[in-house]
Enzyme design. Structure first.
Site, PDB file in Angstrom:
ATOM      1  N   LYS A 283       0.787  -1.214  -0.107  1.00  0.00           N
ATOM      2  CA  LYS A 283      -0.116  -0.009  -0.188  1.00  0.00           C
ATOM      3  C   LYS A 283       0.841   1.297   0.055  1.00  0.00           C
ATOM      4  O   LYS A 283       1.966   1.297   0.639  1.00  0.00           O
ATOM      5  CB  LYS A 283      -0.828  -0.053   1.409  1.00  0.00           C
ATOM      6  CG  LYS A 283      -1.896  -0.915   1.229  1.00  0.00           C
ATOM      7  CD  LYS A 283      -2.925  -0.591   2.646  1.00  0.00           C
ATOM      8  CE  LYS A 283      -3.737  -1.779   2.800  1.00  0.00           C
ATOM      9  NZ  LYS A 283      -5.044  -1.571   1.769  1.00  0.00           N
ATOM     10  N   ARG A 357     -10.532 -11.485   1.974  1.00  0.00           N
ATOM     11  CA  ARG A 357     -11.325 -12.589   1.373  1.00  0.00           C
ATOM     12  C   ARG A 357     -10.608 -13.880   1.491  1.00  0.00           C
ATOM     13  O   ARG A 357     -11.288 -15.050   1.353  1.00  0.00           O
ATOM     14  CB  ARG A 357     -11.799 -11.928  -0.078  1.00  0.00           C
ATOM     15  CG  ARG A 357     -10.653 -11.758  -1.128  1.00  0.00           C
ATOM     16  CD  ARG A 357     -10.892 -11.059  -2.221  1.00  0.00           C
ATOM     17  NE  ARG A 357     -11.151  -9.442  -2.054  1.00  0.00           N
ATOM     18  CZ  ARG A 357     -11.307  -8.627  -2.900  1.00  0.00           C
ATOM     19  NH1 ARG A 357     -11.587  -8.858  -4.112  1.00  0.00           N
ATOM     20  NH2 ARG A 357     -11.138  -7.484  -2.477  1.00  0.00           N
TER      21      ARG A 357
HETATM   22  N1  BES Z   1      -8.121  -3.569   4.530  1.00  0.00           N
HETATM   23  C1  BES Z   1      -8.178  -3.185   3.175  1.00  0.00           C
HETATM   24  C2  BES Z   1      -9.578  -2.467   2.941  1.00  0.00           C
HETATM   25  C3  BES Z   1      -9.787  -1.341   3.797  1.00  0.00           C
HETATM   26  C4  BES Z   1      -9.550   0.167   3.250  1.00  0.00           C
HETATM   27  C5  BES Z   1     -10.200  -1.081   5.204  1.00  0.00           C
HETATM   28  C6  BES Z   1      -9.555   1.237   3.904  1.00  0.00           C
HETATM   29  C7  BES Z   1     -10.352   0.098   5.840  1.00  0.00           C
HETATM   30  C8  BES Z   1     -10.042   1.318   5.208  1.00  0.00           C
HETATM   31  C9  BES Z   1      -8.353  -4.537   2.168  1.00  0.00           C
HETATM   32  O1  BES Z   1      -7.565  -5.580   2.465  1.00  0.00           O
HETATM   33  C10 BES Z   1      -7.790  -4.105   0.894  1.00  0.00           C
HETATM   34  O2  BES Z   1      -6.511  -3.704   0.604  1.00  0.00           O
HETATM   35  N2  BES Z   1      -8.764  -3.985   0.013  1.00  0.00           N
HETATM   36  C11 BES Z   1      -8.319  -3.356  -1.450  1.00  0.00           C
HETATM   37  C12 BES Z   1      -8.765  -4.502  -2.225  1.00  0.00           C
HETATM   38  C13 BES Z   1      -8.343  -4.346  -3.645  1.00  0.00           C
HETATM   39  C14 BES Z   1      -7.027  -4.704  -3.895  1.00  0.00           C
HETATM   40  C15 BES Z   1      -9.067  -5.180  -4.623  1.00  0.00           C
HETATM   41  C16 BES Z   1      -8.809  -2.026  -1.541  1.00  0.00           C
HETATM   42  O3  BES Z   1      -9.959  -1.620  -1.323  1.00  0.00           O
HETATM   43  O4  BES Z   1      -8.221  -1.275  -2.254  1.00  0.00           O
HETATM   44 MN    MN Z   2      -5.593  -5.151   2.113  1.00  0.00          MN
END
Ligand code: BES
Ligand code: MN
Ligand code: ZN
Length: 506
Positions: A283, A357
């Site tokens: 990230k 997931r």
């Molecule tokens: N934990 C994150 C989602 C999240 C984002 C939680 C903001 C709380 C606040 C999750 O694991 C994630 O990184 N999701 C990605 C999915 C994508 C790579 C398909 C996302 O939402 O960007």
């Molecule tokens: Mn994630």
């Protein structure tokens, strides 16, 4: 620790430093408590309200230190608007109560007596009013300041007691306040775990906290699998996410036994990524800052088990939490890897940041196969897409089961953990097709709807069990403008899950 109590009578008769009264909009001059307090303390409250533009509308708040016989008391008046039985009106009451308590806390009040307003004003019963008041009072007092020097902990004085005063129905109020205190204790426990720094709350830490809860209640039992067992059992999702981390993953299951052999079992499943860096699909820093929040679903589920052990609903409940870190390293799962889950399905991992997931897939498969629950609800900080769609005020609800979805929406409305249903039709299904595995862990960019495609991914692991997925990515952390929260964790989900458990068989 803050004690909540119920008293018969008037707030100003209690030995508290602050007395809180609610005022209906337009009744600021005629209200019996405004008049009573004027007499009691020898002041003209109606005139003071006039100069302060206090009319009792929602958001109005008046704090007035007064003296009597040489001692200081703090009078607080909070507006609750006009008589209105909408959900919104009651939610604004929650916030009015919270604002008043936080202001009293900031004014160094350690004891507060609260005159409960007339339940008819909101079209609810006394139990609902008192139960919610207790929960909100205790939630408002929550502070995460243990890492701040004692002298500079300015926001929160330690509240000792909040007394809820009613002239009638005292048995109902007493029972409701006691139940509310239990629920708020769980909400605040979840918030505390979430707020802890990610290196102080890893999977083993949270599993230990779960064990502590189970040890305290005879009607709870725990099953725990460590990383070796997770690998041996074929949980390629949970094991795959944990590979990059030096800390072992855990699968923790807590069972609440209601004592009725005929009772159904409800499964509560919570995402427990104790830190989400994204893994090799790292990230950007700004998005990583708050990723200690990524175990908010697990925290809600585990904390709820503590509440149900005390509230004793007439249904069995199993809480399931896959716990892992998601970190990059030379050992981490790579984009392009294909993993096999507990139920035998395979997934192409195109993006290691779509890890929630993957761990949920194994947890859902396991609970479906071994516990045959009557329904499953999962809570997960799953997608940024859901937070973008709904913002911080509604949790996303996804389901193929209308009846269960409606039931959970009703629990959301009653509890204040509001949900909003988003679509999950087959149209979105093909977004997670993979050319090399059964499914892919990210949706295709033509279809977008990242929150819905994530829900479809999970759907592969619940079989025919009625199931609802709640995406709490937007509602779990740093929610603005809701006065019973502060910066940091909200504990979203606990109030809803408790409501669902308590109202399952009615
Ligand atoms: N934990 C994150 C989602 C999240 C984002 C939680 C903001 C709380 C606040 C999750 O694991 C994630 O990184 N999701 C990605 C999915 C994508 C790579 C398909 C996302 O939402 O960007
Ligand atoms: Mn994630
Ligand atoms: Zn995540």
């Amino acid at each position: 620790m803050l004690v909540l109590s119920a008293k018969t009578g008037h707030a100003h008769e209690q030995g508290a430093f602050a007395h809180l009264y609610f005022v209906v909009q337009g009744e600021q001059a005629t209200d019996k408590y405004v008049q009573k307090m004027s007499e009691q303390f020898g002041i003209n409250l109606a005139a003071i309200m006039e100069t302060q533009n206090f009319t009792g509308k929602n958001g109005d708040l008046l704090l007035l230190p007064v003296t009597k016989d040489g001692s200081v008391r703090l009078l607080i008046f909070a507006g609750i608007g006009k008589k209105d039985s909408s959900l919104r009106s009651f939610e604004l009451y929650r916030r009015a109560l919270a604002s008043a308590i936080k202001k009293a806390q900031a004014a160094r009040a350690t004891t507060i007596s609260v005159q409960l307003p007339d339940h008819n004003h909101f079209g609810v019963n006394v139990d609902h009013l008192a139960y919610n008041s207790a929960i909100i009072a205790k939630m408002s007092a929550y502070c995460f300041d243990e890492f701040i020097a004692q002298e500079t902990r300015d926001e929160c004085v330690d509240l000792v007691e909040i007394m809820f005063c009613a002239l009638t129905d005292d048995a109902v109020v007493g029972d409701a306040v006691a139940r509310g205190a239990i629920v708020a204790q769980s909400v605040n426990k979840a918030r505390h775990w979430i707020d802890l720094p990610p290196s102080k709350l890893t999977p083993p830490h949270l599993a230990d906290y779960a064990q502590e809860i189970v040890n305290e209640h005879d009607n709870l039992s725990m099953t725990m699998f460590g990383e070796d067992e997770v690998i041996k059992m074929g949980m390629g999702g949970l094991a795959g996410v944990s590979k990059g981390s030096d800390v072992d993953c855990r699968l923790v299951l807590i069972e609440y036994n209601c004592g009725n052999p005929q009772a159904e079992t409800l499964a509560f499943v919570g995402k427990g990524i104790t830190f989400d860096s994204g893994g090799l699909s790292l990230k950007p820093p700004r998005f990583m800052e708050t990723m200690k929040e990524d175990m908010s679903g697990a925290a809600a589920v585990l904390a709820t088990m503590q509440a149900v052990a005390q509230l004793k609903p007439n249904v069995n409940i199993i809480g399931v939490t896959p716990l892992s870190e998601n970190l990059p390293s030379g050992k981490a799962t790579k984009p392009g890897d294909i993993i096999t889950f507990y139920n035998g399905k395979t997934a192409e991992v195109k993006n290691t940041d779509a890890e929630g997931r993957l761990v949920l897939a194994d947890a859902l498969s396991y609970v479906v196969q071994h516990h045959k629950p009557a329904m499953i609800i999962d809570l997960a900080t799953l997608t940024g897409a859901c937070a973008y769609a709904l913002g911080p005020f509604y949790t996303g609800l996804f389901s193929l089961h209308d009846e269960l979805a409606d039931k959970i929406k009703a629990s959301g409305d009653r509890s204040g953990d509001y949900v909003w249903r988003l679509p999950m039709t087959d149209d979105y299904k093909k977004a997670i097709k993979s050319p090399v595995a059964d499914i892919c862990n990210i949706g295709n960019s033509k279809i977008q709807a990242g929150a819905t495609t994530a829900a479809h991914f999970l759907q592969n692991f619940v079989g025919d069990t009625p199931w609802v997925h709640l995406d709490i990515a937007g509602t779990a952390f740093d929610v603005p403008d809701i006065s019973y929260y502060r910066t940091g964790a909200t504990g979203v989900g606990v109030r809803l899950l408790v409501d669902l458990a308590m109202n399952w068989k009615k």
